[in-house]
Design an enzyme around this catalytic site. Sequence first.
Site, mmCIF file in Angstrom:
data_model
loop_
_atom_site.group_PDB
_atom_site.id
_atom_site.type_symbol
_atom_site.label_atom_id
_atom_site.label_comp_id
_atom_site.label_asym_id
_atom_site.label_seq_id
_atom_site.Cartn_x
_atom_site.Cartn_y
_atom_site.Cartn_z
ATOM 1 N N GLY A 1 0.887 -1.345 -0.099
ATOM 2 C CA GLY A 1 -0.236 0.009 -0.136
ATOM 3 C C GLY A 1 1.092 1.660 0.156
ATOM 4 N N GLY A 2 0.334 2.323 -0.027
ATOM 5 C CA GLY A 2 1.413 3.174 -0.837
ATOM 6 C C GLY A 2 2.238 3.541 -1.923
ATOM 7 N N GLN A 3 3.502 2.764 -0.858
ATOM 8 C CA GLN A 3 4.643 3.065 -1.856
ATOM 9 C C GLN A 3 4.495 2.226 -3.119
ATOM 10 O OE1 GLN A 3 4.446 0.886 0.053
ATOM 11 N NE2 GLN A 3 5.955 0.264 1.860
ATOM 12 N N ARG A 4 4.564 2.992 -4.811
ATOM 13 C CA ARG A 4 3.991 2.466 -5.817
ATOM 14 C C ARG A 4 5.493 1.688 -6.231
ATOM 15 N NH1 ARG A 4 -1.204 2.003 -5.516
ATOM 16 N NH2 ARG A 4 -2.155 3.319 -4.360
ATOM 17 N N HIS A 5 6.741 2.422 -5.557
ATOM 18 C CA HIS A 5 8.204 2.485 -6.291
ATOM 19 C C HIS A 5 8.637 1.162 -5.762
ATOM 20 C CE1 HIS A 5 8.472 4.488 -2.574
ATOM 21 N NE2 HIS A 5 10.178 3.655 -2.423
#
Length: 289
Positions: free
Chosen positions: A64-68
């Site tokens: 979740g969140g940090q796509r990278h």
Amino acid sequence: MLDDILSLFRKKARLVILGLDGAGKTTLVNYIKRGDPGTTFPTVGASFERIKVRNLLLEVWDIGGQRHLRKLWDQYVENADAVIFMIDAADRSRFQEAKEEFWRVVSLTKDIPLLVLANKADLPEAATVFEIADYLELSKLKSVTWQVMWVSALTGMGLRDAFAWIYERVTGKKLLKPMEIEGIVVIDPHGEIVFSHPKEYADRFGAFISAIDSFAKDSLKEIPSSVEMGEKRIIMVRRHRMTAAAVISRGSPETSVISMLVELIRAISTQEDERKIKNIIKAMEPEKY
Ligand code: G3D
Ligand code: MG
């Protein structure tokens, strides 16, 4: 108890544990480490932990969140022997976010066994496995071998069954006994039996359950309890001043039964129709668990 199961893993197995932050992944790992502190590998970044306990390599990701970071954990998932997706069953405000992440994970698991752990089952507000399965739309899962279980990473409740399930899927060997429910009764706050499955079960067993109910009323609170009776086990749950009890065979996955009893109380107290109530029990049938 959990250690017995963990020590059965003779060959190395890679388990990827995924879930939103706060789902309880680190708590789960710490619980597992109680019997064997294992080896923690230094990792870069706060959203990844890697721990080896006995023959299990646990690769834990906050998602979740940090796509990278996604490309990274994609690779871990693809190389896993089993994937555990953890969800905080008590935090409904994040179910939607969890659902989106869940289906992204599913697209990577292909034929890798997938275990959904509905965590924090010790909290009275925790959603049941039924609610979680409904919300995540687990019935749409077609190709993967999956299961949803009610656990508490804090108390250890349900973890034995969870790892037994993984062991079965990873090794192909049978460990868990099929779910065998002998009977279920639900008692209202006045001590009246308001539900019995099968219908005649209350006649055989109801008086006994009522006796236990009145005895346990003050001490049971909302914590499920279980009593062993030879080869059988009575599981009792209290919610909204109602008591639900099931008599099961020993070795059946207990938390599934607890979750079912909570769901039964909810359905009965909100006066849901009989068909829906029947489905709750049907979901417990051996082929599913
Ligand atoms: P994460 O590693 O998935 O991010 P954590 O989650 O293991 O750090 O857990 C987040 C919080 O949830 C912790 O509380 C932890 O104690 C709590 N928690 C984890 N599992 C359970 C559980 O089964 N039951 C209950 N009641 N709480 C649980 P804090 O307060 O330390 O942030
Ligand atoms: Mg953590």
